[in-house]
Design an enzyme around this catalytic site. Structure first.
Site, PDB file in Angstrom:
ATOM      1  CG  ASP A  91     -20.134  -1.926   8.522  1.00 37.12           C
ATOM      2  OD1 ASP A  91     -20.631  -2.684   9.385  1.00 37.12           O
ATOM      3  OD2 ASP A  91     -19.427  -2.350   7.589  1.00 37.12           O
ATOM      4  CB  CYS A 138       8.012   3.759   7.520  1.00 39.80           C
ATOM      5  SG  CYS A 138       6.714   3.105   8.575  1.00 39.80           S
ATOM      6  CG  HIS A 190       5.269  -0.751   6.202  1.00 41.30           C
ATOM      7  ND1 HIS A 190       5.987   0.387   6.505  1.00 41.30           N
ATOM      8  CD2 HIS A 190       4.896  -0.635   4.901  1.00 41.30           C
ATOM      9  CE1 HIS A 190       6.056   1.148   5.423  1.00 41.30           C
ATOM     10  NE2 HIS A 190       5.408   0.552   4.443  1.00 41.30           N
ATOM     11  CG  ASP A 225     -13.775   1.791   6.488  1.00 38.99           C
ATOM     12  OD1 ASP A 225     -14.525   2.585   5.897  1.00 38.99           O
ATOM     13  OD2 ASP A 225     -13.816   0.556   6.282  1.00 38.99           O
ATOM     14  CB  CYS A 246       5.934   0.853  11.424  1.00 37.82           C
ATOM     15  SG  CYS A 246       6.649  -0.280  10.222  1.00 37.82           S
ATOM     16  CB  CYS A 279      10.289   0.682   8.890  1.00 41.51           C
ATOM     17  SG  CYS A 279       9.215   0.361   7.478  1.00 41.51           S
TER      18      CYS A 279
HETATM   19 ZN   LIG Z   1       7.071   0.850   8.272  1.00 38.46          ZN
END
Ligand SMILES: [Zn+2]
Length: 375
Positions: free
Chosen positions: A92, A311, A342, A273, A313, A316
């Site tokens: 930016d 999820c 996560h 973002d 990830c 998880c």
């Molecule tokens: Zn997760």
């Protein structure tokens, strides 16, 4: 080769999937870009980001310029090498940080003078310097210096800030063109204009027409998601989308709430973002399909479910809410890392679901389903 190719466009909304080509690699859109303010996404390593399928990252010119300083980045061979990130990076312009972090600032035709929020030292940002600094940083998508205003802003103030932003955008464009003139096309960075205009639809539309006339590679919506109402945000968005060319990417700066991302993709926005996923993590707030919650709530003390059952990830796959709740309450740093991973994956997964839904022409249906589960 065109740098932006629309691959699929949904019939019932403006939602679209596209491929954005940068000198460091391709980015599929809609895309959520994690924010590496101080050349790091807080609590998360580059291996973690790769595992989350991060396609593009954002970093802040203002912060990198003040600390570590451009000589450090030049010595390292640019930001990619410095933070060990192989993929595309967007920077930016610093306009928002000068406005939000620095109390002493003075805007003139030349640029903006301000004192550093770190040590009070005086600095001058000009449209040309900000382009040169992004060259030193070595990012792939650059932005033009802009003037942000407070929210709410009166019309006269918003008008003045927009006029200044337009004149600076013209200077940034000229300086950029001079700088990249002799660069082989495949090594050229992209330049995005930033659209201001506060919550006034006529100013927003004017900003979009002006930026479109300067033929930027993409268009960034600045000065929104700063406390205006959802209605104001939607009106400002509608006002800019109409005049913008349909063959260039549109980036909504600083937008990170999942419901707003779904809405904005429906309006035709491609890139996002926000620091929200990692900021939430530090406060123990978890993004989940059934709605946002606090991990320290008593209900999770004995809860053996993952943070979000759907999820994939690391947090998880391996840990329970009970365990992460314990870590958070004990002040253990691992809780910040796991919830950050996560929350970032949650938003990236949302963009993947959007892409699937757009391809199958069921974006509106997918959006309604997300909203009814989440809100
Ligand atoms: Zn997760």
């Amino acid at each position: 080769m065109e740098h932006f190719k629309v691959l699929n466009k949904e019939k019932d909304s403006h939602a679209r999937c596209a491929l954005l080509h940068t000198r460091t690699g391709d980015v599929h859109t809609p895309v959520f870009m994690p924010v590496a303010t101080q050349a790091t996404v807080k609590a998360v390593s580059q291996d973690d980001l790769a595992a989350l399928q991060t396609e593009c990252m954002l970093s802040n010119t203002y912060h990198l310029y003040l600390r570590p300083g451009l000589e450090v980045l030049k010595k390292a061979g640019g930001l990619h090498k410095f933070m060990s990130h192989a993929g595309p990076i967007l920077t930016d312009s610093g306009g928002f940080q000068v406005y939000s972090l620095s109390r002493l600032r003075k805007i003139s035709e030349e640029g903006v003078k301000f004192s550093s929020h770190i040590d009070g030292s005086p600095h001058l940002f000009t449209p040309e310097k900000v382009i040169d600094w992004q060259a030193a940083i070595g990012s792939d998508i650059w932005t033009c210096l802009d003037v942000c205003v407070e929210n709410p802003a009166d019309y006269g103030h918003a008008r003045k800030a927009l006029d200044q932003t337009k004149r600076w955008a013209e200077r940034a464009r000229r300086h950029f063109d001079k700088l990249v003139k002799d660069m082989p096309k495949e090594n050229r960075p992209l330049l995005f204009g930033i659209l201001q205009g506060s919550t006034y639809p006529d100013l927003r539309a004017e900003a979009a027409r002006h930026a479109a006339g300067l033929d930027f590679d993409g268009f960034a919506l600045g000065g929104l998601s700063v406390g205006e109402t959802k209605k104001q945000m939607r009106e400002a968005l509608a006002a800019v989308m109409e005049p913008l060319p349909k063959n260039k990417p549109v980036y909504f700066m600083g937008l990170g709430s999942p419901e707003d991302i779904w809405d904005s993709v429906g309006a035709g926005v491609d890139m996002f973002d926000c620091v929200l996923p990692t900021r939430y993590a530090r406060h123990g707030q978890v993004l989940a399909s059934a709605g946002r919650y606090y991990i320290k709530n008593a209900a999770h003390r004995l809860d053996d479910q993952p943070l979000d059952p759907g999820c994939d990830c690391e947090a998880c796959r391996k840990y329970s809410r009970s365990y992460i709740s314990h870590l958070f309450k004990a002040g253990e740093m691992l809780s910040h890392r796991l919830i950050s991973i996560h929350n970032l994956r949650f938003l990236i997964n949302q963009t993947h679901e959007m892409r699937r839904a757009i391809k199958e022409n069921r974006f509106e249906e997918a959006r309604s389903r997300f909203m009814s589960d989440y809100l």
